[in-house]
Design a protein around this motif. Structure first.
Motif, PDB file in Angstrom:
ATOM      1  N   ALA A   1       2.625   5.376  42.342  1.00  0.00           N
ATOM      2  CA  ALA A   1       3.189   4.108  42.799  1.00  0.00           C
ATOM      3  C   ALA A   1       4.651   4.280  43.229  1.00  0.00           C
ATOM      4  N   GLY A   2       5.213   5.460  42.958  1.00  0.00           N
ATOM      5  CA  GLY A   2       6.610   5.696  43.315  1.00  0.00           C
ATOM      6  C   GLY A   2       7.573   4.814  42.551  1.00  0.00           C
ATOM      7  N   ARG A   3       7.264   4.526  41.290  1.00  0.00           N
ATOM      8  CA  ARG A   3       8.093   3.614  40.488  1.00  0.00           C
ATOM      9  C   ARG A   3       8.634   4.319  39.252  1.00  0.00           C
ATOM     10  N   LEU A   4       9.874   4.004  38.934  1.00  0.00           N
ATOM     11  CA  LEU A   4      10.555   4.491  37.727  1.00  0.00           C
ATOM     12  C   LEU A   4      11.162   3.307  36.992  1.00  0.00           C
ATOM     13  N   TRP A   5      11.080   3.326  35.679  1.00  0.00           N
ATOM     14  CA  TRP A   5      11.773   2.351  34.842  1.00  0.00           C
ATOM     15  C   TRP A   5      12.618   3.156  33.869  1.00  0.00           C
ATOM     16  N   SER A   6      13.894   2.899  33.857  1.00  0.00           N
ATOM     17  CA  SER A   6      14.832   3.575  32.959  1.00  0.00           C
ATOM     18  C   SER A   6      15.304   2.544  31.947  1.00  0.00           C
TER      19      SER A   6
ATOM     20  N   GLU B   1       5.684  -5.890  34.330  1.00  0.00           N
ATOM     21  CA  GLU B   1       5.566  -7.135  33.569  1.00  0.00           C
ATOM     22  C   GLU B   1       5.841  -6.898  32.085  1.00  0.00           C
ATOM     23  N   LEU B   2       5.258  -5.851  31.543  1.00  0.00           N
ATOM     24  CA  LEU B   2       5.472  -5.567  30.125  1.00  0.00           C
ATOM     25  C   LEU B   2       6.932  -5.236  29.833  1.00  0.00           C
ATOM     26  N   LEU B   3       7.491  -4.293  30.594  1.00  0.00           N
ATOM     27  CA  LEU B   3       8.850  -3.818  30.306  1.00  0.00           C
ATOM     28  C   LEU B   3       9.933  -4.835  30.650  1.00  0.00           C
ATOM     29  N   MET B   4       9.727  -5.622  31.702  1.00  0.00           N
ATOM     30  CA  MET B   4      10.775  -6.521  32.170  1.00  0.00           C
ATOM     31  C   MET B   4      10.658  -7.945  31.617  1.00  0.00           C
TER      32      MET B   4
ATOM     33  N   LEU C   1       9.315   4.598  21.392  1.00  0.00           N
ATOM     34  CA  LEU C   1       8.463   3.687  22.141  1.00  0.00           C
ATOM     35  C   LEU C   1       8.083   2.430  21.339  1.00  0.00           C
ATOM     36  N   GLU C   2       8.307   2.454  20.043  1.00  0.00           N
ATOM     37  CA  GLU C   2       7.924   1.315  19.195  1.00  0.00           C
ATOM     38  C   GLU C   2       8.483  -0.027  19.679  1.00  0.00           C
ATOM     39  N   PRO C   3       9.778  -0.123  20.049  1.00  0.00           N
ATOM     40  CA  PRO C   3      10.282  -1.418  20.523  1.00  0.00           C
ATOM     41  C   PRO C   3       9.674  -1.868  21.850  1.00  0.00           C
ATOM     42  N   LEU C   4       8.999  -0.982  22.551  1.00  0.00           N
ATOM     43  CA  LEU C   4       8.403  -1.340  23.840  1.00  0.00           C
ATOM     44  C   LEU C   4       6.930  -1.679  23.725  1.00  0.00           C
TER      45      LEU C   4
ATOM     46  N   SER D   1      10.330 -16.712  29.962  1.00  0.00           N
ATOM     47  CA  SER D   1      10.965 -15.629  30.716  1.00  0.00           C
ATOM     48  C   SER D   1      10.416 -15.498  32.135  1.00  0.00           C
ATOM     49  N   TYR D   2       9.384 -16.234  32.469  1.00  0.00           N
ATOM     50  CA  TYR D   2       8.773 -16.179  33.795  1.00  0.00           C
ATOM     51  C   TYR D   2       9.290 -17.327  34.656  1.00  0.00           C
TER      52      TYR D   2
END
Length: 175
Positions: A115-120, A87-90, A169-172, A42-43
């Motif tokens: 960090a001014g970051r959001l992940w939806s 890295e973990l989420l994407m 949160l389990e699937p993440l 995936s990288y």
């Protein structure tokens, strides 16, 4: 001795280790965009991807070691911590197999405030998590400093605030 196998004799082992270190250094000296073989499909197959993966692997294991020693743990820079969340989420979560086993259905908002970051993230039964492009009301939120959220998503002790349906949160979970 097979190719790549370390010798058992101490003197030959030291020489082999030095050759391995020099070969790795030569790869990194080619620059971050240089192509390289990676075990992570995936990288992007470049040196920077390998360096990124190893930086976060080492960082999380450093936290583990410091926790085991009972000493104050390092605080990570917001940009580095946000990159570890990304890295973990994407990338890492999507490498997991067996998505058919998960029945989570809902939305997760991850917010690294400094960090001014959001992940939806949208979760659907039997599917890998998907980054949501449109705004939504989350079913569960993880928020705090990037360092706290980094630790929380990697399932380490954290001061991040988690509200809502925690089971989502389990699937993440970090692999």
């Amino acid at each position: 001795m097979r190719a790549g196998e370390a010798p058992r004799e101490w003197e030959r082992l030291l020489e082999w280790w030095e050759q391995q270190r020099a070969a790795l250094r030569a790869v990194f000296d080619r620059g971050p965009g240089a192509p390289t073989r990676l075990p992570f499909s995936s990288y992007p197959p470049v040196v920077a991807s390998w360096a990124r993966r190893q930086a976060h692997e080492a960082a999380i294991h450093r936290v583990d070691a410091e926790l085991a020693l009972g000493v104050e743990t390092v605080t990570f820079d917001p940009a580095f911590a946000a990159d570890g969340i990304d890295e973990l989420l994407m990338l890492l979560v999507h490498r997991r197999s067996g998505w058919s086993e998960f029945s989570a259905d809902g939305t997760v908002l991850v917010h690294a405030e400094d960090a001014g970051r959001l992940w939806s993230v949208r979760l659907a039964p039997g599917s890998a998590p998907q980054l949501a492009e449109e705004p939504f009301e989350p079913d569960v939120t993880i928020e705090g400093s990037a360092d706290a959220v980094y630790r929380a998503v990697w399932r380490r002790p954290s001061e991040a605030k988690i509200t809502g349906e925690v089971a989502l949160l389990e699937p993440l979970a970090a692999p």
